[in-house]
Design a protein around this motif. Sequence first.
Motif, PDB file in Angstrom:
ATOM      1  N   ASP A 131      27.488  35.955  59.848  1.00 24.99           N
ATOM      2  CA  ASP A 131      26.801  37.236  60.027  1.00 24.99           C
ATOM      3  C   ASP A 131      25.515  37.367  59.218  1.00 24.99           C
ATOM      4  OD1 ASP A 131      28.724  38.048  61.857  1.00 24.99           O
ATOM      5  OD2 ASP A 131      30.064  38.687  60.249  1.00 24.99           O
ATOM      6  N   ASP A 147      31.196  39.068  52.872  1.00 23.03           N
ATOM      7  CA  ASP A 147      31.933  39.863  53.875  1.00 23.03           C
ATOM      8  C   ASP A 147      31.945  41.345  53.476  1.00 23.03           C
ATOM      9  OD1 ASP A 147      32.580  37.646  55.346  1.00 23.03           O
ATOM     10  OD2 ASP A 147      34.631  37.471  54.586  1.00 23.03           O
ATOM     11  N   ASN A 148      32.281  41.601  52.216  1.00 21.18           N
ATOM     12  CA  ASN A 148      32.417  42.992  51.768  1.00 21.18           C
ATOM     13  C   ASN A 148      31.075  43.716  51.733  1.00 21.18           C
ATOM     14  OD1 ASN A 148      35.130  42.525  51.526  1.00 21.18           O
ATOM     15  ND2 ASN A 148      35.061  42.114  49.325  1.00 21.18           N
ATOM     16  N   GLN A 152      30.197  44.424  55.367  1.00 22.05           N
ATOM     17  CA  GLN A 152      31.041  45.485  55.906  1.00 22.05           C
ATOM     18  C   GLN A 152      30.580  46.845  55.393  1.00 22.05           C
ATOM     19  OE1 GLN A 152      33.197  45.059  58.419  1.00 22.05           O
ATOM     20  NE2 GLN A 152      33.151  47.303  58.431  1.00 22.05           N
ATOM     21  N   SER A 153      30.195  46.885  54.141  1.00 26.12           N
ATOM     22  CA  SER A 153      29.726  48.139  53.561  1.00 26.12           C
ATOM     23  C   SER A 153      28.451  48.628  54.287  1.00 26.12           C
ATOM     24  CB  SER A 153      29.467  47.938  52.065  1.00 26.12           C
ATOM     25  OG  SER A 153      29.214  49.155  51.448  1.00 26.12           O
ATOM     26  N   ARG A 201      27.713  47.859  57.425  1.00 25.22           N
ATOM     27  CA  ARG A 201      28.152  48.295  58.757  1.00 25.22           C
ATOM     28  C   ARG A 201      28.797  49.668  58.694  1.00 25.22           C
ATOM     29  NH1 ARG A 201      30.876  43.360  58.891  1.00 25.22           N
ATOM     30  NH2 ARG A 201      29.434  41.733  59.521  1.00 25.22           N
ATOM     31  N   ASP A 202      29.431  49.970  57.559  1.00 18.56           N
ATOM     32  CA  ASP A 202      30.050  51.288  57.386  1.00 18.56           C
ATOM     33  C   ASP A 202      29.009  52.367  57.059  1.00 18.56           C
ATOM     34  OD1 ASP A 202      32.471  50.126  57.846  1.00 18.56           O
ATOM     35  OD2 ASP A 202      33.063  50.012  55.734  1.00 18.56           O
TER      36      ASP A 202
END
Length: 435
Positions: free
Chosen positions: A51, A131-132, A135-136, A138-139
């Motif tokens: 990603d 990843d985290n 994701q943050s 994307r959130d």
Amino acid sequence: MTIQTAALIVAGGRGTRVSSGNDNTLPKQYQMLGKFNILATTLNAFLQHDDIHHVIVVRHADDEALYRETLAQLSSAITATLLEKLQEAAIGGSSRQASVHAGLEALATSGVTHVLIHDAARPFVSEAILDNTLQSLRDEHEAVLVAQPVHDTLKRSQDNKLETVDRSNLWAAQTPQAFPLDFILAAHRQASISHPDQFTDDTAIAEWKGLPITLVEGDIDNFKVTTASDLMRARSVQKMREAETPLSPQDTSDMQDTDTTRSNTPTLSQLGDVRMGTGYDVHAFDDGDAVILGGIAIPHGRKLKGHSDADVVLHAITDAVLGAIGDGDIGTHFPPSDPKWKGAASDQFLIDAIDRVHALGGRVAHVDTTIICEAPKIGPHREALRNSIAEICKLPVSRVSVKATTSEKLGFTGRKEGIASIAAVTVRLPFSEDD
Ligand code: MG
């Protein structure tokens, strides 16, 4: 939210504090860790991530040859497709702030929505951290800072007075630090005029512009290589990692795990609780034509007597594994009274013991064994034994040792009444909460 991301790797510094000996002019990001330099190791982490769509390095104007060498290292280790993510390097400025700004300008027309800004000198950024962080974003958290809670007690010294600082809300900033590209580029453009060279990291610029920042927890391996001792630490971490998960898919260095069911096993460097176990076993000779040692049959005028296949070597190793995790002994788990084990191949006892280590989140790291007998001669079979034990334990042969000795014709082994074997095994486990 769908995001398109770039990683901006800041590699423009001169950092020569790590240097010693002959390498005293080599900037730290080009110091070798193993087969790869620090920058190549860092780039690999970002290029390998599905990603992360683009990667750009900001390098020093004088480092063209070093940068080319870095690319050569990478191209020998990763696919051309991954390497295509790497854009042409930008040239850094006189400060970290100016260098990041230069990299952001180079990304301005790249079409990415978000940028992860990362220090080249933090080569061990984990997939979980990336990843985290992603994701943050994307959130819909606007900016993300990877940071570690401060565990040391902090003191402030001022005017000959020492006071303890409350650390409960304190975090040590790491990288990556992630932002919407348009926001951080605009902020850098403004800062380059109003506050040139004043910000030491990018969240400081985002704070200055009032952007809310979300914390993502980093880890201790994501440290920055700054001093010579950091470099030594980084080299030892890399040595462990190269042994387990080589950078290169074609590089099947001998610690690669061939058993795919164990592919999620933690690396040895993550398993700080080092245990040692010992084992001892004896079996008497009986009429026969071969002895089973370490899983292989060695022709001999006798065999070993036992309920199972009487593999004295594997029995001692099995007990050593169980000893390291405090889980009884071979007799506890495979009682000789149970007819099920009559004539059984002993590799299943050892595999069962190793599975108990895996169930605790650990791994066996090394096996050392000594066989005590007058005959048969072990020397000619030593490598076959090492290979066999390594195969059963899913260890590289370099982590398995087989030694042999006689007892100078003394005692039962000296009288050729049987074979004894002793073993020492290192097991590595994760530290538990109460350690
Ligand atoms: Mg036994």
